[in-house]
Write an enzyme that holds these catalytic residues in place. Structure first.
Site, short mmCIF file in Angstrom:
data_model
loop_
_atom_site.label_atom_id
_atom_site.label_comp_id
_atom_site.label_asym_id
_atom_site.label_seq_id
_atom_site.Cartn_x
_atom_site.Cartn_y
_atom_site.Cartn_z
N GLY A 35 0.72 -1.10 0.05
CA GLY A 35 0.07 -0.01 0.03
C GLY A 35 0.92 1.08 -0.11
O GLY A 35 1.99 1.45 0.52
N GLY B 75 -5.75 -7.72 -7.07
CA GLY B 75 -4.23 -7.35 -7.41
C GLY B 75 -3.46 -8.72 -7.38
O GLY B 75 -3.87 -9.84 -7.52
N ILE C 270 -1.87 -9.46 -4.73
CA ILE C 270 -2.19 -10.29 -3.25
C ILE C 270 -3.41 -11.00 -3.64
O ILE C 270 -3.71 -12.08 -3.22
CB ILE C 270 -2.09 -9.09 -2.10
CG1 ILE C 270 -0.85 -8.82 -1.95
CG2 ILE C 270 -2.90 -9.80 -0.86
CD1 ILE C 270 -0.94 -7.55 -0.86
N ARG D 31 -11.07 -3.20 -9.27
CA ARG D 31 -11.70 -1.74 -9.83
C ARG D 31 -12.37 -1.95 -11.28
O ARG D 31 -13.36 -0.97 -11.26
CB ARG D 31 -10.56 -0.75 -9.81
CG ARG D 31 -10.77 0.65 -10.36
CD ARG D 31 -9.67 1.57 -10.04
NE ARG D 31 -8.48 1.13 -10.98
CZ ARG D 31 -7.45 1.53 -10.77
NH1 ARG D 31 -6.93 2.77 -10.10
NH2 ARG D 31 -6.53 1.28 -11.57
N ARG E 283 -11.97 -7.44 -16.02
CA ARG E 283 -11.01 -8.07 -17.00
C ARG E 283 -11.09 -9.55 -16.96
O ARG E 283 -11.92 -10.05 -16.17
CB ARG E 283 -9.62 -7.44 -16.62
CG ARG E 283 -9.02 -7.90 -15.33
CD ARG E 283 -7.60 -7.59 -14.95
NE ARG E 283 -7.06 -7.93 -13.84
CZ ARG E 283 -7.30 -7.58 -12.59
NH1 ARG E 283 -8.00 -6.59 -12.31
NH2 ARG E 283 -6.41 -8.14 -11.67
N ARG F 239 -6.73 -2.80 4.25
CA ARG F 239 -6.50 -1.50 5.38
C ARG F 239 -7.91 -1.45 6.28
O ARG F 239 -8.56 -1.54 5.79
CB ARG F 239 -6.18 -0.41 4.77
CG ARG F 239 -4.82 -0.27 3.89
CD ARG F 239 -3.66 -0.35 4.96
NE ARG F 239 -2.32 -0.04 4.56
CZ ARG F 239 -1.44 -0.93 4.14
NH1 ARG F 239 -2.16 -2.28 4.30
NH2 ARG F 239 -0.30 -0.80 3.43
N ASP G 195 -6.99 -8.73 9.99
CA ASP G 195 -5.50 -8.48 10.11
C ASP G 195 -5.10 -7.01 10.29
O ASP G 195 -4.16 -6.46 10.72
CB ASP G 195 -4.75 -8.98 9.11
CG ASP G 195 -3.22 -8.80 9.37
OD1 ASP G 195 -2.95 -9.22 10.56
OD2 ASP G 195 -2.33 -8.37 8.51
N HIS H 165 -1.82 -6.67 12.44
CA HIS H 165 -1.17 -6.06 11.07
C HIS H 165 0.08 -6.86 10.91
O HIS H 165 0.94 -6.29 10.64
CB HIS H 165 -1.10 -4.83 11.14
CG HIS H 165 -1.13 -4.13 9.82
ND1 HIS H 165 -1.62 -2.68 9.19
CD2 HIS H 165 -0.67 -4.73 8.45
CE1 HIS H 165 -1.33 -2.58 8.00
NE2 HIS H 165 -0.81 -3.68 7.59
N GLY I 182 0.37 -9.40 8.20
CA GLY I 182 0.35 -9.92 7.00
C GLY I 182 1.66 -9.95 6.04
O GLY I 182 1.87 -11.20 5.75
#
Length: 315
Positions: free
Chosen positions: A74, A148, A150, A171, A174, A230, A253, A277, A279
């Site tokens: 991120g 993405g 991940i 987003r 595809r 997040r 997480d 957090h 990961g």
């Protein structure tokens, strides 16, 4: 003036850094004092997991910087500082560093939540034999929100678990080798069919609060929400209402706020599993981060295209 590179890892611990390049390596991992004049920095590697305040503190004085490199997937902790930079500065993320570890934890959270591992740990502490039938991941329908690198790595690890189906959302729509990726606009149609909803989207203005009351209300009764993205992607108040009612469960997480303060109701909400957090914080991080930096700086010194450019200031 020197051409400085600011690194949060000592340069002598990174194999393969270009030596005869005219670059001077400075170690800075967020300490109060800067290692040199920020005006001389041409390549800034942001300290890892030190927060937004540390990340952007030197940026206003970095008048010569050409690259800002994060060691995280991120970039939300750096974006507020981008308007302080000259035009043409490339922002690169750490694609390739965190996928395996984050996907591992995602599967661990899913399996632990479904199979009741937290209850077994409490049972062991209390010397109680908590036998019974528990949900399996096999035959479940899974939805990955944020497909993405991940998200794709998570699906790679889901493959052996005999899920009934895996749906993917990003987003924009595809096609991939594994199948269709639907657009965010299709979430309302997909959520009611998912037993497990995994959130692995970046934090942007569009995704902040994405998992709100409406999103959660569309999830089926008994579904599991897993957030490895997040914290602010999920509306904490709305999530608490759903888990406290017992309709949904969650494995998180990341949280909002973060770190989660003592006394926060999420700590003891029924059906909620929290990891702090972590990961990407595994033994795989440092070797992969060092390889990324060596490759990127070799490319930078040679004037070759950099990997993982996600934004350019002024563009």
């Amino acid at each position: 003036m020197t051409a400085d590179v600011w690194l949060p890892i000592p340069a002598d611990e990174i194999d393969g850094l270009p030596a005869e390049s005219g670059l001077s390596y400075r170690f800075w991992d967020g300490e109060a004092d800067f290692p040199a004049d920020p005006a001389d920095c041409v390549y800034y590697v942001v300290p890892y997991m030190k927060g937004m305040e540390v990340a952007i503190r030197p940026l206003p004085a970095m008048r010569s910087v050409r690259v800002v490199q994060t060691l995280s997937a991120g970039i939300d902790h750096v974006e507020p500082g981008l308007p302080l930079l000259p035009e043409g500065v490339r922002l690169c993320n750490a694609r390739g560093v965190h996928e395996a570890s984050t996907a591992e934890l995602t599967l661990a959270l899913i399996l632990a939540s479904l199979r009741g591992i937290p209850g077994f740990v409490r049972g062991q502490d209390a010397e109680e034999w908590r036998a019974g039938f528990y949900p399996a991941l096999a035959d479940k329908s899974v939805l990955i929100v944020g497909y993405g690198s991940i998200g794709a790595a998570i699906e790679d690890r889901l493959a052996p678990f005999e899920c009934a189906r895996v749906a993917r959302v990003a987003r924009s729509a595809r096609a991939t080798e594994r199948g269709e990726v639907r657009a965010l606009a299709d979430l309302a149609e997909l959520l009611p069919d998912a037993d497990v909803v995994i959130v692995s989207t970046p934090l942007t203005e569009r995704t902040k609060g994405l998992v709100g009351a409406d999103f959660l209300a569309r999830m089926k009764d008994g579904a599991l929400l897993v957030n490895v993205a997040r914290g602010p992607v999920v509306d904490t108040k709305a999530l608490l209402a759903e888990v406290e009612s017992g309709r949904l469960t969650a494995a998180l997480d990341v949280t909002d706020p973060e770190p989660l303060p003592a006394g926060h109701p999420l700590w003891h909400a029924p059906g909620v599993l929290i990891s702090p957090h972590v990961g990407g914080s595994t033994s795989a991080f440092m070797p992969r981060a060092k390889r990324l930096l060596a490759d990127q700086l070799t490319r930078f010194a040679a004037g070759e295209p950099l990997r993982n450019v996600v934004k350019t200031t002024g563009a």
